[in-house]
Design a protein around this motif. Structure first.
Motif, PDB file in Angstrom:
ATOM      1  N   ASP A 182       0.868  -1.186   0.000  1.00 40.44           N
ATOM      2  CA  ASP A 182       0.000   0.000   0.000  1.00 40.44           C
ATOM      3  C   ASP A 182       0.900   1.230   0.000  1.00 40.44           C
ATOM      4  O   ASP A 182       1.394   1.652   1.047  1.00 40.44           O
ATOM      5  CB  ASP A 182      -0.904  -0.042   1.246  1.00 40.44           C
ATOM      6  CG  ASP A 182      -1.764   1.225   1.409  1.00 40.44           C
ATOM      7  OD1 ASP A 182      -1.586   2.190   0.637  1.00 40.44           O
ATOM      8  OD2 ASP A 182      -2.603   1.226   2.330  1.00 40.44           O
ATOM      9  N   ASP A 185      -5.508  -1.153   3.884  1.00 40.02           N
ATOM     10  CA  ASP A 185      -6.541  -0.505   4.689  1.00 40.02           C
ATOM     11  C   ASP A 185      -7.588   0.210   3.830  1.00 40.02           C
ATOM     12  O   ASP A 185      -8.451   0.901   4.359  1.00 40.02           O
ATOM     13  CB  ASP A 185      -5.930   0.444   5.725  1.00 40.02           C
ATOM     14  CG  ASP A 185      -5.197   1.613   5.083  1.00 40.02           C
ATOM     15  OD1 ASP A 185      -5.115   1.652   3.836  1.00 40.02           O
ATOM     16  OD2 ASP A 185      -4.713   2.486   5.832  1.00 40.02           O
ATOM     17  N   ASP A 205     -10.042   5.637  -0.364  1.00 44.61           N
ATOM     18  CA  ASP A 205      -8.634   5.250  -0.341  1.00 44.61           C
ATOM     19  C   ASP A 205      -8.421   4.233  -1.463  1.00 44.61           C
ATOM     20  O   ASP A 205      -9.374   3.585  -1.904  1.00 44.61           O
ATOM     21  CB  ASP A 205      -8.297   4.610   1.025  1.00 44.61           C
ATOM     22  CG  ASP A 205      -6.788   4.515   1.279  1.00 44.61           C
ATOM     23  OD1 ASP A 205      -5.991   4.920   0.398  1.00 44.61           O
ATOM     24  OD2 ASP A 205      -6.421   4.017   2.357  1.00 44.61           O
TER      25      ASP A 205
HETATM   26 MN   LIG Z   1      -4.213   2.871   2.137  1.00 38.89          MN
END
Ligand SMILES: [Mn+2]
Length: 347
Positions: free
Chosen positions: A190, A301, A336
């Motif tokens: 990420d 996430d 995100d």
């Molecule tokens: Mn992220």
């Protein structure tokens, strides 16, 4: 012996449900069909499947999307179609899949046709929450190296709303040939933030992962950490799967969720706080068993970590591409970048 070709995140084309979805889907599918080398006949079949899937989404889903991509796992290129929705789900999947059951107004119109047209077809429906569909249209076989053996592997990424490049990325490859049984290495990354700079960190992570000659996940993570110097940095986790022993060892820095997912269980593998490229401290390695019928799931996430296996009955039996897609769609946020990779070891 030629080393097996790695399986990596590539470009995914997301088309959100709205006016003109079928036409836009057909347009993009034609480009990808050409890129993958599909025959004209297969390209036409893909176009038909896209139309059916898009029409279904438009008619019945509250929100939905098509995702299209070219995959080159092993010697054969293919176009993969995912149709994901939030909606009522399909109460009677068996009758919806029966070819010709296209009673207008019923959810599931054209599903039988898509199943008949595709080389590989899978569907997973959640009553009251939505449906995920996977269809693969293959090009004639080529002469490239074999895919990663002894496992089924796939993943999916989706950029934050309004972006086209994605900082979340994944890759799977075989451990370099040597003594001992073949093992698989899996990376989820990420890249911090989003947009092109996050995507650049992701690109560098894939290169470092591919080129690392280390065997231990902690050493591979250290190589990625070195490779990310000068970039924005990333949360990264590296897993090593031993298909024969059915074990997994995972070492991560930063916020990557890692689970061994069973039909009604979910075991968490921990990561250590840190940012690859900046500071990873001394990340610990955690191990777990990977029993038959279980899958290794790593995600960023961009997916909430609060999903539970009981919310996804029957999902672990599905092909990894659909496991990844359902979890991303149902647990993902649009605020995100989101990314997930799924590895299953066949029984
Ligand atoms: Mn992220």
């Amino acid at each position: 012996m030629t080393p097996a070709s790695p399986v990596e995140a590539g470009e995914v084309l997301w088309l959100r449900s709205g006016d003109g979805l079928a036409a836009a889907g057909r347009r993009e599918a034609a480009v990808l069909a050409h890129r993958a080398g599909l025959t004209d006949g297969r390209a036409a079949d893909l176009a038909l499947a896209v139309t059916e899937a898009a029409t279904n989404l438009q008619r019945h889903a509250i929100d939905g999307a098509l995702a299209l991509r070219v995959t080159t796992q092993g010697a054969q290129a293919a176009v993969e179609l995912l149709a994901l929705d939030s909606g009522p789900g399909i109460a009677d999947l068996g009758s919806a899949l029966r070819d010709g059951s296209s009673t207008a107004g019923t959810l599931g119109v054209g599903l039988g046709a898509i199943r008949r047209l595709a080389d590989t077809f899978a569907i997973h429906t959640l009553p009251g929450r939505g449906t995920g569909l996977y269809a693969r249209f293959a090009a004639p076989p080529g002469g490239g190296p074999e895919p990663v053996p002894a496992a089924e592997v796939s993943g999916l990424t989706r950029p934050i709303n309004g972006e086209t490049s994605c900082g979340d990325t994944w890759a799977v490859r075989e451990q370099p040939a040597g003594e001992g049984p073949p093992r698989l290495l899996v990376m989820m990354c990420d890249g911090l933030g989003h947009g092109p700079l996050a995507a650049r960190a992701g690109d560098e992570a894939r290169v470092a992962f591919r080129e690392s000659r280390a065997a231990e996940p902690s050493r591979i993570l250290a190589d990625i950490h070195a490779g990310l110097k000068g970039t924005r940095g990333a949360a990264v986790a590296v897993a090593r799967v031993d298909p024969r022993a059915r074990t997994v060892a995972l070492c991560g820095a930063g916020n990557i969720s890692a689970f061994v997912l069973g039909p009604d269980s979910r075991q968490t593998l921990m990561s250590t706080p840190g940012i690859a490229g900046h500071n990873i401290g001394r990340p610990q390695t955690y191990t777990a068993d990977l029993p038959p019928g279980h899958a290794l799931v790593l995600h960023s996430d961009g997916l909430s970590g609060r999903w539970l296996p009981k919310q996804f009955p029957g999902l672990t039996a599905q092909t990894p591409a659909l496991v990844a897609a359902q979890l991303l769609w149902q647990a993902g946020t649009r605020r995100d970048d989101a990314g997930i990779v799924v590895v299953k070891v066949p029984s």
